[in-house]
Design a protein around this motif. Sequence first.
Motif, PDB file in Angstrom:
ATOM      1  N   ALA A   1       7.364  -8.976  -3.199  1.00 49.37           N
ATOM      2  CA  ALA A   1       7.402  -7.775  -3.401  1.00 49.37           C
ATOM      3  C   ALA A   1       6.047  -6.755  -2.734  1.00 49.37           C
ATOM      4  O   ALA A   1       6.500  -5.738  -2.365  1.00 49.37           O
ATOM      5  CB  ALA A   1       7.104  -7.588  -5.019  1.00 49.37           C
TER       6      ALA A   1
ATOM      7  N   HIS B   1      15.022  -7.910   0.683  1.00 50.89           N
ATOM      8  CA  HIS B   1      15.302  -7.298  -0.902  1.00 50.89           C
ATOM      9  C   HIS B   1      16.035  -8.218  -1.700  1.00 50.89           C
ATOM     10  O   HIS B   1      15.951  -8.337  -2.788  1.00 50.89           O
ATOM     11  CB  HIS B   1      15.607  -5.609  -0.719  1.00 50.89           C
ATOM     12  CG  HIS B   1      14.321  -5.086  -0.070  1.00 50.89           C
ATOM     13  ND1 HIS B   1      13.147  -4.701  -0.499  1.00 50.89           N
ATOM     14  CD2 HIS B   1      14.685  -4.397   1.216  1.00 50.89           C
ATOM     15  CE1 HIS B   1      12.527  -4.078   0.256  1.00 50.89           C
ATOM     16  NE2 HIS B   1      13.167  -3.766   1.229  1.00 50.89           N
TER      17      HIS B   1
ATOM     18  N   VAL C   1      13.986 -11.297  -2.883  1.00 47.69           N
ATOM     19  CA  VAL C   1      12.887 -10.653  -3.653  1.00 47.69           C
ATOM     20  C   VAL C   1      13.745 -10.597  -5.325  1.00 47.69           C
ATOM     21  O   VAL C   1      13.253 -11.050  -6.066  1.00 47.69           O
ATOM     22  CB  VAL C   1      12.160  -9.328  -3.434  1.00 47.69           C
ATOM     23  CG1 VAL C   1      11.656  -8.916  -4.589  1.00 47.69           C
ATOM     24  CG2 VAL C   1      11.503  -9.261  -2.430  1.00 47.69           C
TER      25      VAL C   1
END
Length: 118
Positions: A58, A81, A84
């Motif tokens: 992050a 992303h 994540v």
Amino acid sequence: MRERSCFVTTLCTYNSICFVDATRSSVDCLLNFGEAITLGPHRPEKLFCLLNSYEVLADLGVEIDALFSDDVDSSVQEEFHELVGMFGDSARRTFLEFGDFVLSNASKYPLPEGGLHH
């Protein structure tokens, strides 16, 4: 002056394309490794590793967004992303499974006066 601006813009775009091409296979390897970790079994002892990995990833999001800008190749950003999010989901599932494990394995030998064992 306009020719110089056009040249600089073209050079920056070319440099970005070269950077993405040079790093793509290494980034793919790291993303695949991270994905393999999130798909593994959700054992309680992995929880802190998952949370630490999530926190590091992050924090790296800003740098990944800067290095792999939308102008050149946004697929690296999207995959990063997504990874994540996968770490967050995996940590959540691991935590929930740990909670279910604790609830299902009540102590067979209660302590006197309802105390806690250490």
